[in-house]
Design a protein around this motif. Structure first.
Motif, mmCIF file in Angstrom:
data_model
loop_
_atom_site.group_PDB
_atom_site.id
_atom_site.type_symbol
_atom_site.label_atom_id
_atom_site.label_comp_id
_atom_site.label_asym_id
_atom_site.label_seq_id
_atom_site.Cartn_x
_atom_site.Cartn_y
_atom_site.Cartn_z
ATOM 1 N N ARG A 168 -6.678 -3.016 -3.871
ATOM 2 C CA ARG A 168 -7.174 -2.452 -4.998
ATOM 3 C C ARG A 168 -6.025 -1.268 -6.150
ATOM 4 O O ARG A 168 -5.703 -1.716 -6.938
ATOM 5 N N GLU A 171 -2.832 -3.357 -5.699
ATOM 6 C CA GLU A 171 -2.821 -4.374 -7.673
ATOM 7 C C GLU A 171 -2.270 -3.056 -8.984
ATOM 8 O O GLU A 171 -2.686 -3.866 -9.474
ATOM 9 N N ALA A 177 2.433 -6.873 -5.344
ATOM 10 C CA ALA A 177 0.830 -7.244 -4.953
ATOM 11 C C ALA A 177 -0.062 -7.965 -5.949
ATOM 12 O O ALA A 177 -0.663 -8.960 -5.286
ATOM 13 N N ARG A 178 0.057 -7.369 -7.181
ATOM 14 C CA ARG A 178 -0.877 -8.552 -8.050
ATOM 15 C C ARG A 178 0.109 -10.042 -7.944
ATOM 16 O O ARG A 178 -1.309 -11.091 -8.308
#
Length: 258
Positions: A168, A171, A177-178
């Motif tokens: 989390r 992101e 990462a997203r």
């Protein structure tokens, strides 16, 4: 470093262990790259992929499984990282059987020396989640007993919670990462790992495979002995074999490894 992660009190001790391993292997630069630290100005070690691989091995099965999944993601990682993660193995130090005995007796309902005509306390093999011992049933059938390592479920569940928080944070701060869906990847990892911890589920899958290949003499699936199998322990026929990667052994047996 990892101290900024928001974790439940029950996971703080494990978070400290993870941070200590990361520091031991000099992964401050990697953590900064992931948005979990502030070492952006430090030079990147030339052996960072190998350091990361060794850290994952030191952290245990959850992290090893993560690395093994990442080894399949050539769309995300460069070749040197893929090569490093492909070396990840699930092997682990062997545990003296007396440390496993309470879990075995709880799963079987009585001592293995009573359940089996013969039980070998010396491990045949050990992996990150389980250890395997040879045994013989009272009817003379040679079997192997796969024993889940005691205490591994809460440790792996804690690791999955930590990895979920890491994903989390990544992101929020990292477009890459997203793009590859870090939180989705960790959910996939959690589903796979928790499924592997249930040896009864492994037994059911083995039965289904044996049915599917019942008419193919080239495929041999070990028979599961359900009278002794549970979530934490599985007993199956012992079938001698060789590791599929051991090309020389295959050649010696007259099998073309190609």
């Amino acid at each position: 470093m990892l101290g900024t992660l928001k974790v439940a009190a029950r996971d703080r001790a494990r978070l400290g262990e993870v941070g200590a391993v990361m520091s031991r292997f000099g992964l401050d630069v990697l953590l900064a790259r992931l948005g979990l630290g502030s070492a952006q100005d430090q030079p990147e070690p030339f052996d960072l992929p190998d350091r990361t691989r060794r850290a994952l091995e030191a952290l245990g099965p959850t992290w090893v499984k993560l690395g093994q999944i990442m080894a399949t993601r050539a769309d995300i990682l460069p070749p040197e990282w893929i090569a490093a993660f492909e070396q990840l193995q699930s092997a682990a130090p062997r545990v003296p059987f007396e440390e496993l005995r309470p879990a075995v007796e709880a799963a079987l309902g009585e001592p293995p020396e009573t359940v089996f005509a013969q039980f070998d306390a010396e491990p045949l093999a050990a992996a990150s989640m389980a250890q395997v011992h040879r045994a013989t049933l009272h009817d003379g059938t040679a079997v192997v007993v796969k024993i889940r390592r005691p205490g591994i479920r809460p440790r792996m569940e804690a690791d999955l919670r930590l990895l979920g928080e890491v994903a989390r944070v990544m992101e929020r701060s990292n477009a890459e990462a997203r793009r590859f869906g870090a939180t989705k990847l960790i959910r996939q990892l959690g589903s796979a790992i928790l499924g592997e911890l249930d040896f009864a589920n492994e037994g059911r899958n083995a039965d289904l495979l044996r049915e599917d290949f019942a008419r193919d003499a080239r495929v041999l699936i070990p028979r599961i002995h359900w009278d002794y199998t549970s979530e934490a322990l599985i007993v199956m026929d012992h079938i001698p074999g060789v590791p599929p990667r051991n090309a020389q052994v295959l050649r010696d047996a007259g099998i073309d490894p190609a």
